[in-house]
Design a protein around this motif. Structure first.
Motif, PDB file in Angstrom:
ATOM      1  N   ARG A  87      -7.866  -3.054  12.355  1.00 48.69           N
ATOM      2  CA  ARG A  87      -8.800  -1.928  12.369  1.00 48.69           C
ATOM      3  C   ARG A  87      -8.952  -1.368  13.782  1.00 48.69           C
ATOM      4  O   ARG A  87      -9.041  -0.139  13.971  1.00 48.69           O
ATOM      5  CB  ARG A  87     -10.154  -2.344  11.796  1.00 48.69           C
ATOM      6  CG  ARG A  87     -10.150  -2.566  10.290  1.00 48.69           C
ATOM      7  CD  ARG A  87     -11.557  -2.600   9.731  1.00 48.69           C
ATOM      8  NE  ARG A  87     -12.317  -3.737  10.246  1.00 48.69           N
ATOM      9  CZ  ARG A  87     -12.370  -4.932   9.639  1.00 48.69           C
ATOM     10  NH1 ARG A  87     -11.702  -5.134   8.521  1.00 48.69           N
ATOM     11  NH2 ARG A  87     -13.090  -5.893  10.156  1.00 48.69           N
TER      12      ARG A  87
ATOM     13  N   ILE B  47      -8.772  -7.042   1.262  1.00 51.81           N
ATOM     14  CA  ILE B  47      -7.769  -7.053   2.326  1.00 51.81           C
ATOM     15  C   ILE B  47      -8.206  -7.961   3.468  1.00 51.81           C
ATOM     16  O   ILE B  47      -7.393  -8.708   4.034  1.00 51.81           O
ATOM     17  CB  ILE B  47      -7.520  -5.618   2.833  1.00 51.81           C
ATOM     18  CG1 ILE B  47      -6.785  -4.823   1.756  1.00 51.81           C
ATOM     19  CG2 ILE B  47      -6.726  -5.623   4.132  1.00 51.81           C
ATOM     20  CD1 ILE B  47      -6.615  -3.352   2.090  1.00 51.81           C
TER      21      ILE B  47
ATOM     22  N   ASP C   1      -7.287   6.418   2.446  1.00 51.39           N
ATOM     23  CA  ASP C   1      -8.407   5.906   3.230  1.00 51.39           C
ATOM     24  C   ASP C   1      -8.176   4.459   3.660  1.00 51.39           C
ATOM     25  O   ASP C   1      -8.505   4.076   4.790  1.00 51.39           O
ATOM     26  CB  ASP C   1      -9.699   6.023   2.433  1.00 51.39           C
ATOM     27  CG  ASP C   1     -10.121   7.464   2.203  1.00 51.39           C
ATOM     28  OD1 ASP C   1      -9.792   8.313   3.058  1.00 51.39           O
ATOM     29  OD2 ASP C   1     -10.759   7.750   1.171  1.00 51.39           O
ATOM     30  N   VAL C   2      -7.610   3.650   2.775  1.00 50.38           N
ATOM     31  CA  VAL C   2      -7.361   2.240   3.104  1.00 50.38           C
ATOM     32  C   VAL C   2      -6.295   2.137   4.199  1.00 50.38           C
ATOM     33  O   VAL C   2      -6.442   1.373   5.160  1.00 50.38           O
ATOM     34  CB  VAL C   2      -6.932   1.460   1.848  1.00 50.38           C
ATOM     35  CG1 VAL C   2      -6.477   0.047   2.226  1.00 50.38           C
ATOM     36  CG2 VAL C   2      -8.090   1.380   0.857  1.00 50.38           C
TER      37      VAL C   2
ATOM     38  N   ALA D 196     -14.583   7.881   4.656  1.00 52.39           N
ATOM     39  CA  ALA D 196     -13.689   7.993   3.504  1.00 52.39           C
ATOM     40  C   ALA D 196     -14.010   9.238   2.681  1.00 52.39           C
ATOM     41  O   ALA D 196     -13.128  10.051   2.380  1.00 52.39           O
ATOM     42  CB  ALA D 196     -13.794   6.738   2.643  1.00 52.39           C
TER      43      ALA D 196
ATOM     44  N   VAL E 245     -11.871  -3.081  -2.079  1.00 47.86           N
ATOM     45  CA  VAL E 245     -10.509  -3.192  -1.560  1.00 47.86           C
ATOM     46  C   VAL E 245     -10.530  -3.642  -0.104  1.00 47.86           C
ATOM     47  O   VAL E 245      -9.734  -4.501   0.315  1.00 47.86           O
ATOM     48  CB  VAL E 245      -9.772  -1.843  -1.701  1.00 47.86           C
ATOM     49  CG1 VAL E 245      -8.425  -1.878  -0.974  1.00 47.86           C
ATOM     50  CG2 VAL E 245      -9.560  -1.508  -3.166  1.00 47.86           C
ATOM     51  N   ARG E 246     -11.437  -3.085   0.674  1.00 48.45           N
ATOM     52  CA  ARG E 246     -11.557  -3.469   2.089  1.00 48.45           C
ATOM     53  C   ARG E 246     -11.880  -4.955   2.222  1.00 48.45           C
ATOM     54  O   ARG E 246     -11.288  -5.660   3.047  1.00 48.45           O
ATOM     55  CB  ARG E 246     -12.645  -2.626   2.740  1.00 48.45           C
ATOM     56  CG  ARG E 246     -12.728  -2.709   4.267  1.00 48.45           C
ATOM     57  CD  ARG E 246     -13.750  -1.693   4.758  1.00 48.45           C
ATOM     58  NE  ARG E 246     -13.763  -1.564   6.198  1.00 48.45           N
ATOM     59  CZ  ARG E 246     -14.577  -2.233   7.008  1.00 48.45           C
ATOM     60  NH1 ARG E 246     -15.437  -3.096   6.513  1.00 48.45           N
ATOM     61  NH2 ARG E 246     -14.530  -2.029   8.315  1.00 48.45           N
TER      62      ARG E 246
ATOM     63  N   LEU F  51       0.824  -1.199   0.000  1.00 44.00           N
ATOM     64  CA  LEU F  51       0.000   0.000   0.000  1.00 44.00           C
ATOM     65  C   LEU F  51       0.871   1.267   0.000  1.00 44.00           C
ATOM     66  O   LEU F  51       0.580   2.228  -0.715  1.00 44.00           O
ATOM     67  CB  LEU F  51      -0.921   0.013   1.220  1.00 44.00           C
ATOM     68  CG  LEU F  51      -2.063  -1.008   1.239  1.00 44.00           C
ATOM     69  CD1 LEU F  51      -2.809  -0.948   2.565  1.00 44.00           C
ATOM     70  CD2 LEU F  51      -3.024  -0.793   0.081  1.00 44.00           C
TER      71      LEU F  51
ATOM     72  N   GLU G 178      -7.698   3.145   7.439  1.00 43.70           N
ATOM     73  CA  GLU G 178      -8.596   2.120   7.968  1.00 43.70           C
ATOM     74  C   GLU G 178      -7.851   1.027   8.717  1.00 43.70           C
ATOM     75  O   GLU G 178      -8.292   0.559   9.768  1.00 43.70           O
ATOM     76  CB  GLU G 178      -9.390   1.508   6.809  1.00 43.70           C
ATOM     77  CG  GLU G 178     -10.475   0.522   7.223  1.00 43.70           C
ATOM     78  CD  GLU G 178     -11.718   1.193   7.777  1.00 43.70           C
ATOM     79  OE1 GLU G 178     -12.510   0.491   8.419  1.00 43.70           O
ATOM     80  OE2 GLU G 178     -11.897   2.409   7.577  1.00 43.70           O
TER      81      GLU G 178
ATOM     82  N   ILE H  56     -13.723   1.308  -2.661  1.00 42.51           N
ATOM     83  CA  ILE H  56     -13.268   1.276  -1.271  1.00 42.51           C
ATOM     84  C   ILE H  56     -13.760   0.005  -0.587  1.00 42.51           C
ATOM     85  O   ILE H  56     -13.008  -0.688   0.103  1.00 42.51           O
ATOM     86  CB  ILE H  56     -13.756   2.520  -0.506  1.00 42.51           C
ATOM     87  CG1 ILE H  56     -13.056   3.772  -1.037  1.00 42.51           C
ATOM     88  CG2 ILE H  56     -13.526   2.372   1.001  1.00 42.51           C
ATOM     89  CD1 ILE H  56     -13.599   5.062  -0.468  1.00 42.51           C
ATOM     90  N   TYR H  57     -15.025  -0.329  -0.797  1.00 38.02           N
ATOM     91  CA  TYR H  57     -15.585  -1.537  -0.194  1.00 38.02           C
ATOM     92  C   TYR H  57     -14.956  -2.800  -0.786  1.00 38.02           C
ATOM     93  O   TYR H  57     -14.708  -3.777  -0.070  1.00 38.02           O
ATOM     94  CB  TYR H  57     -17.102  -1.558  -0.377  1.00 38.02           C
ATOM     95  CG  TYR H  57     -17.833  -0.658   0.594  1.00 38.02           C
ATOM     96  CD1 TYR H  57     -18.224  -1.126   1.841  1.00 38.02           C
ATOM     97  CD2 TYR H  57     -18.135   0.660   0.269  1.00 38.02           C
ATOM     98  CE1 TYR H  57     -18.893  -0.309   2.738  1.00 38.02           C
ATOM     99  CE2 TYR H  57     -18.800   1.495   1.159  1.00 38.02           C
ATOM    100  CZ  TYR H  57     -19.171   1.005   2.400  1.00 38.02           C
ATOM    101  OH  TYR H  57     -19.826   1.824   3.282  1.00 38.02           O
TER     102      TYR H  57
END
Length: 259
Positions: free
Chosen positions: A253, A240, A77-78, A179, A236-237, A19, A81, A233-234
């Motif tokens: 988190r 991960i 943002d990631v 985000a 990628v989340r 990242l 998080e 974003i969702y």
């Protein structure tokens, strides 16, 4: 197995490395390709969309760097998080240092004497003086470089603060809100600061009306891009979380909310 071996087998460590690398390379590339201004309407093959703000009119023209900045917002943002304030601040300062490092060597490359044959090497492509073209592309003005760096760091520090303020209020819910909300505030500052330093304080001395109009258009573009990235974003989340495992992802988190 050695301690180093165990560390490098930690998936969270590899995640942070990947990242961070992606964040930094996008930030540096955005600065360097930002010298090009492109016409969005012509690129999309649509009729010009003339805007009229603060007594100024114009078309939708942006720096090429805007193609990459939304990716930087996403990475911010990631990392926020999963690795918290400390993670974002560390990679932001690292990216800023790499941008400075890149420009130092770009100016060094411009200043060294070119080979005579190289100056005319690109004439078949319509470039009469390769050295002049090289200097024009990589030799961005110091006001622009300074404005970009100041705006970038201010935006990042504001982004991380707003992100965690929203997170403290909403908890784990509303990922999209923290985000997009943090981007909305940070990029409001970024969009106006960079143009103010580069073009109002700088040698071009833009009038206030032009500064406000162009800054507003740039901010609107960034916000549209941020909204468009919400589904990513969702995704990628979720990716991960699958990579780390639910328990490890939740642990990161929770730790991120504290640091």
């Amino acid at each position: 197995m050695s301690l180093q071996g165990r560390t490098l087998h930690d998936r969270a460590v590899w995640l942070f490395i990947v990242l961070s690398a992606f964040f930094c390379v996008n930030a540096v590339l955005a600065e360097f390709i930002g010298v090009k201004i492109f016409a969005l309407e012509d690129t999309l093959g649509i009729a010009p969309l003339e805007w009229n703000l603060f007594g100024q009119t114009g078309s939708l023209s942006f720096t090429a760097g805007t193609l990459l900045w939304p990716v930087v917002f996403l990475m911010t943002d990631v990392i926020n998080e999963f690795f918290g304030r400390r993670g974002v601040r560390m990679i932001s300062w690292l990216a800023a240092a790499l941008i400075v490092y890149g420009f130092v060597f770009a100016f060094a490359a411009i200043s060294i004497a070119p080979a005579d044959w190289w100056i005319k090497a690109a004439q078949p492509q319509g470039v009469s003086d390769y050295q002049a073209a090289f200097a024009a592309v990589f030799g961005q003005g110091l006001w622009t470089i300074g404005g970009s760096l100041v705006a970038f760091m201010l935006g990042q520090l504001i982004d991380v603060a707003v992100f965690h303020r929203i997170r403290n209020i909403t908890g784990e819910k509303y990922v999209w809100l923290r985000a997009t909300g943090s981007t909305a505030v940070s990029q409001l500052v970024d969009s106006f600061v960079v143009l103010y330093i580069a073009f109002v304080l700088g040698p071009q001395k833009w009038p206030t009306s032009l500064f406000l109009a162009v800054s507003t258009v740039n901010y609107a573009y960034k916000m549209l891009a941020a909204i468009a990235l919400i589904p990513l974003i969702y995704l990628v989340r979720a990716g991960i979380t699958r990579y780390l495992g639910e328990a490890r992802a939740q642990q990161l988190r929770e730790e991120a909310a504290l640091v």
